[in-house]
Design a protein around this motif. Structure first.
Motif, PDB file in Angstrom:
ATOM      1  N   ASN B 322      33.698  67.168 -34.161  1.00 56.71           N
ATOM      2  CA  ASN B 322      34.234  65.865 -33.776  1.00 56.71           C
ATOM      3  C   ASN B 322      35.441  65.540 -34.649  1.00 56.71           C
ATOM      4  O   ASN B 322      35.316  65.399 -35.866  1.00 56.71           O
ATOM      5  CB  ASN B 322      33.137  64.811 -33.962  1.00 56.71           C
ATOM      6  N   PRO B 323      36.650  65.428 -34.029  1.00 60.15           N
ATOM      7  CA  PRO B 323      37.861  65.198 -34.837  1.00 60.15           C
ATOM      8  C   PRO B 323      37.847  63.860 -35.569  1.00 60.15           C
ATOM      9  O   PRO B 323      38.658  63.652 -36.485  1.00 60.15           O
ATOM     10  CB  PRO B 323      38.994  65.254 -33.801  1.00 60.15           C
ATOM     11  N   ASP B 324      36.943  62.947 -35.205  1.00 61.97           N
ATOM     12  CA  ASP B 324      36.829  61.693 -35.966  1.00 61.97           C
ATOM     13  C   ASP B 324      36.164  61.907 -37.317  1.00 61.97           C
ATOM     14  O   ASP B 324      36.345  61.117 -38.241  1.00 61.97           O
ATOM     15  CB  ASP B 324      35.966  60.674 -35.192  1.00 61.97           C
ATOM     16  N   GLU B 325      35.365  62.963 -37.415  1.00 63.92           N
ATOM     17  CA  GLU B 325      34.556  63.126 -38.617  1.00 63.92           C
ATOM     18  C   GLU B 325      35.301  63.936 -39.671  1.00 63.92           C
ATOM     19  O   GLU B 325      34.918  65.046 -40.029  1.00 63.92           O
ATOM     20  CB  GLU B 325      33.207  63.765 -38.256  1.00 63.92           C
ATOM     21  N   VAL B 326      36.365  63.342 -40.141  1.00 63.66           N
ATOM     22  CA  VAL B 326      37.174  63.950 -41.201  1.00 63.66           C
ATOM     23  C   VAL B 326      37.446  62.860 -42.234  1.00 63.66           C
ATOM     24  O   VAL B 326      37.661  61.692 -41.878  1.00 63.66           O
ATOM     25  CB  VAL B 326      38.506  64.496 -40.635  1.00 63.66           C
ATOM     26  N   ILE B 327      37.419  63.235 -43.497  1.00 62.62           N
ATOM     27  CA  ILE B 327      37.683  62.308 -44.595  1.00 62.62           C
ATOM     28  C   ILE B 327      38.683  62.959 -45.543  1.00 62.62           C
ATOM     29  O   ILE B 327      38.915  64.160 -45.475  1.00 62.62           O
ATOM     30  CB  ILE B 327      36.391  61.953 -45.366  1.00 62.62           C
ATOM     31  N   PHE B 328      39.283  62.145 -46.390  1.00 61.84           N
ATOM     32  CA  PHE B 328      40.193  62.682 -47.402  1.00 61.84           C
ATOM     33  C   PHE B 328      39.557  62.478 -48.774  1.00 61.84           C
ATOM     34  O   PHE B 328      39.324  61.353 -49.202  1.00 61.84           O
ATOM     35  CB  PHE B 328      41.550  61.988 -47.349  1.00 61.84           C
ATOM     36  N   ALA B 355      39.879  55.747 -42.656  1.00 59.80           N
ATOM     37  CA  ALA B 355      40.165  54.452 -42.027  1.00 59.80           C
ATOM     38  C   ALA B 355      38.882  53.724 -41.639  1.00 59.80           C
ATOM     39  O   ALA B 355      38.801  52.501 -41.724  1.00 59.80           O
ATOM     40  CB  ALA B 355      41.057  54.657 -40.796  1.00 59.80           C
ATOM     41  N   ASP B 356      37.880  54.463 -41.216  1.00 57.18           N
ATOM     42  CA  ASP B 356      36.637  53.840 -40.730  1.00 57.18           C
ATOM     43  C   ASP B 356      35.448  54.589 -41.320  1.00 57.18           C
ATOM     44  O   ASP B 356      35.146  55.713 -40.919  1.00 57.18           O
ATOM     45  CB  ASP B 356      36.602  53.884 -39.201  1.00 57.18           C
ATOM     46  N   VAL B 357      34.791  53.973 -42.277  1.00 59.30           N
ATOM     47  CA  VAL B 357      33.695  54.636 -43.005  1.00 59.30           C
ATOM     48  C   VAL B 357      32.546  54.983 -42.053  1.00 59.30           C
ATOM     49  O   VAL B 357      31.958  56.067 -42.153  1.00 59.30           O
ATOM     50  CB  VAL B 357      33.211  53.729 -44.160  1.00 59.30           C
ATOM     51  N   ASP B 358      32.225  54.075 -41.126  1.00 60.75           N
ATOM     52  CA  ASP B 358      31.095  54.319 -40.224  1.00 60.75           C
ATOM     53  C   ASP B 358      31.342  55.503 -39.303  1.00 60.75           C
ATOM     54  O   ASP B 358      30.429  56.287 -39.024  1.00 60.75           O
ATOM     55  CB  ASP B 358      30.815  53.077 -39.365  1.00 60.75           C
ATOM     56  N   LYS B 359      32.557  55.634 -38.828  1.00 58.02           N
ATOM     57  CA  LYS B 359      32.858  56.717 -37.877  1.00 58.02           C
ATOM     58  C   LYS B 359      33.132  58.035 -38.572  1.00 58.02           C
ATOM     59  O   LYS B 359      32.910  59.099 -37.999  1.00 58.02           O
ATOM     60  CB  LYS B 359      34.117  56.355 -37.068  1.00 58.02           C
ATOM     61  N   GLN B 360      33.651  57.982 -39.778  1.00 59.06           N
ATOM     62  CA  GLN B 360      34.113  59.214 -40.418  1.00 59.06           C
ATOM     63  C   GLN B 360      33.165  59.709 -41.506  1.00 59.06           C
ATOM     64  O   GLN B 360      32.645  60.812 -41.426  1.00 59.06           O
ATOM     65  CB  GLN B 360      35.537  58.986 -40.987  1.00 59.06           C
ATOM     66  N   PHE B 361      32.907  58.892 -42.518  1.00 53.48           N
ATOM     67  CA  PHE B 361      32.094  59.388 -43.630  1.00 53.48           C
ATOM     68  C   PHE B 361      30.611  59.477 -43.267  1.00 53.48           C
ATOM     69  O   PHE B 361      29.939  60.477 -43.573  1.00 53.48           O
ATOM     70  CB  PHE B 361      32.261  58.484 -44.860  1.00 53.48           C
TER      71      PHE B 361
END
Lengths: 404, 404
Positions: B322-328, B355-361
């Motif tokens: 899922n390309p949303d599930e990326v963090i830096f 940008a969005d902790v719920d969607k990404q992290f």
């Protein structure tokens, strides 16, 4: 690349075997004990990074004393376990010498679990020191008279958890990860011989962040250590190196943990600060003028006849006309993790080397204890004294002049 | 020199007056409040030392996020005092913005008591973050849905003293004394508005000790952060920067204090370690071959049909289609002062921007919580979430999009 990796590196064969076992393979992996591939730094005469720079381990003196101070240092104080005798001390020192010689040259420790972390020596030095109990166990007749807790000073508020210790390791490097990794390897060597009593982490300016040769500023903003014998000079050799029996080529180390009341210091403005030290904050010059390294004029008076450098000024109180009363300072700043926004937990790990603590350090500290305006904002909370044995040659070990 | 010093510097006139009073003069000195002579770094386009290097303070985004990680970072979490309202928050952020802009450029803070310590910026960045309570007090309708404590994970052993917080300051620089001094100035700004809840000090390799661009090794010796969006890329911008209302140009920050069981890790040999991560320890390459940055081949099986990268391997569990599930990630090592020689107090201050902790992290962490061999040796002991407001222009202040 893929094929190369799978065929060139022998450890992959074993890994493949392990993979058969899935998660259970981890136990097997631990049991098999495959040789670790230890990579070493590329040797080069012109290091591309300061992380490749090394300090020699072997020599007449231990490293970490005359060595230009690295950016980071951690001091570990240990209590010897009850059952460690002279033979045990010898084994411990052989082990530590071996790993010290490896790690300082950018090579993995003998049983290094993270050999890649050893590849950045960054001028790592590892320095060992013996407390009174260490020397007693080695040879009760060999304890130097000054190797004992310092006399009590009225300004002291010593905590046992920051004081004393039978054994010392000073780990210093220009890279904090290097200090961390080397410390971990050395602590593993020590753990069957001694328990950790205290850890003091210190820092100075980063490597290369300032021009070379500047005097350190402490957390009060003062240039700290202006009057200090310079390594390589006759004075340094006379002040620092012992000529006494097994300690010849070694020295004595006083470590004092000095809490600095940064909040109290905040309430004093610049002229008040300069008066209490006897130097300007900006350049570190004596209040009687000149530059940092110029001599203070203690006789100078102002137009009303009062001394320009006050009686209570640190620079006047620290000075002696007795040529024996000189020490070599190699101090670090410390800063613990604060509990509140208003009370600092910071100060200095004061470290001073001298051949004879009683003759050199003690009279200076007694004078400062009697009167020193800086005492208002500084409180010693820890104090230790160690004998620092001389260095050794390859094949020998640190402490051999006492233990062999 | 002597005469020059006594005539050129106006503060000496005052000091002279103070000397008349002797020790009692210190009180007067504190009362007089003489202007402090603030010296600044020499401006130069070609810094002679890395200590002179600066990062811009003003801009679309706050510094300290896309900035190449500095060697040292300290994270401060605060609780707002009860009586601080929207107007108070605005005053605090104006004060902090002003001092942040000064300090990061190598200039003394407005009420800097040790201006000389500000002269080595060493790429100092100061980054502010708002916890849920901060945003609620500013505007209850402005709290992003994800700005709240993370869901509970089974691996968590969270301690309140390392968790949460209404306000964050991240202070990062390549020099530890720079971090210390800047922090002290900022903590003074904050103290009438908030109390310190926690302090987390972190370190990476020293500036210049390794070649630029290498992935950090953590205390386990692993290359850590191989898969990370690169600042300046379209992916980074998409992953990190919020497009949502007042937070546009800002981001979300998750800070997790992760204890690493170095003693347990010691018991696992190299193949076991590589299996649990799914990468080689030496180069960080996937176990399926290639180099550090090559894609792992999750389909690859060995000659017996078992996956080469195991189901429980960290690299497999952390990955998503899922390309949303990326963090830096912008993590630091930490190491507290140890109490004993055998139990480490060390780990990682894991810091991840998105940008969005719920969607990404959160989905990544949920997958790792379910199954990740590394969980055996890592324990989250602290957890916080902050909204990181966008940057500001000169004349503005950080937080103005929320507070104005």
């Amino acid at each position: 690349m893929k094929n190369n990796e799978l065929t060139d590196q022998p450890r992959n064969l074993s890994r493949r075997g392990l993979l058969l076992g899935g998660a259970a393979g981890l136990g097997a992996a631990a049991a098999i004990g495959i040789d670790r591939a230890v990579s070493t730094s590329p040797s080069s005469t012109q290091p591309a990074t300061h992380g490749e720079q090394t300090e020699p381990f072997y020599g007449t003196h231990q490293a970490g004393i005359a060595t230009a101070p690295q950016a980071h240092a951690t001091f570990y104080g240990f209590d010897l376990l009850d059952d460690v005798d002279r033979e045990g001390l010898r084994r411990m020192m052989r082990l530590l010498t071996d790993d010290g010689a490896r790690l300082t040259q950018g090579r993995a420790a003998l049983a290094d679990s993270e050999p890649e972390l050893a590849e950045v020596p960054a001028r790592l030095t590892i320095t060992f020191g013996f407390g009174p109990e260490f020397v007693r166990r080695a040879d009760p007749s060999a304890v130097p008279p000054w190797l004992k807790p310092l006399p009590e000073f009225t300004i002291d508020r010593l905590q046992p958890s920051w004081s004393d210790g039978d054994f010392l390791i000073q780990v210093a490097a220009d890279d904090p990860l290097t200090v961390s990794h080397a410390s971990r390897m050395l602590l593993k060597d020590v753990r069957t011989f001694a328990s950790l009593r205290w850890t003091q982490k210190g820092f100075r300016r980063a490597h290369g962040s300032e021009k070379v040769g500047l005097t350190m500023r402490n957390l009060f903003g003062q240039l700290d250590g202006t009057v200090n014998p310079a390594p390589g000079t006759e004075e340094f050799d006379r002040v620092v190196w012992s000529q006494d029996g097994w300690l010849t080529g070694g020295t004595g180390l006083v470590i004092r943990r000095i809490d600095m009341d940064l909040e109290g210091w905040d309430e004093i403005d610049r002229p008040g600060r300069e008066q209490s030290v006897g130097r300007t904050m900006g350049t570190g010059a004596p209040l009687t003028g000149g530059a940092e390294l110029d001599e203070p004029d203690f006789e100078a008076v102002n137009e009303f006849g009062f001394p320009i450098i006050a009686d209570y000024a640190h620079v006047r109180r620290a000075r002696s006309d007795n040529p024996d009363e000189v020490i070599f300072r190699r101090a670090y700043n410390y800063e613990g993790e604060q509990d509140t926004a208003t009370a600092s937990n910071a100060g200095q790990v004061f470290a001073a080397f001298q051949a004879d603590v009683d003759k050199q350090f003690v009279p200076i500290q007694q004078r400062l204890d009697e009167l020193d305006m800086l005492n208002l904002w500084t409180t010693p909370v820890g104090s230790s004294v160690f004998a620092i044995p001389p260095g050794c040659s390859e094949g020998g070990y640190i402490g051999e002049t006492l233990l062999d």
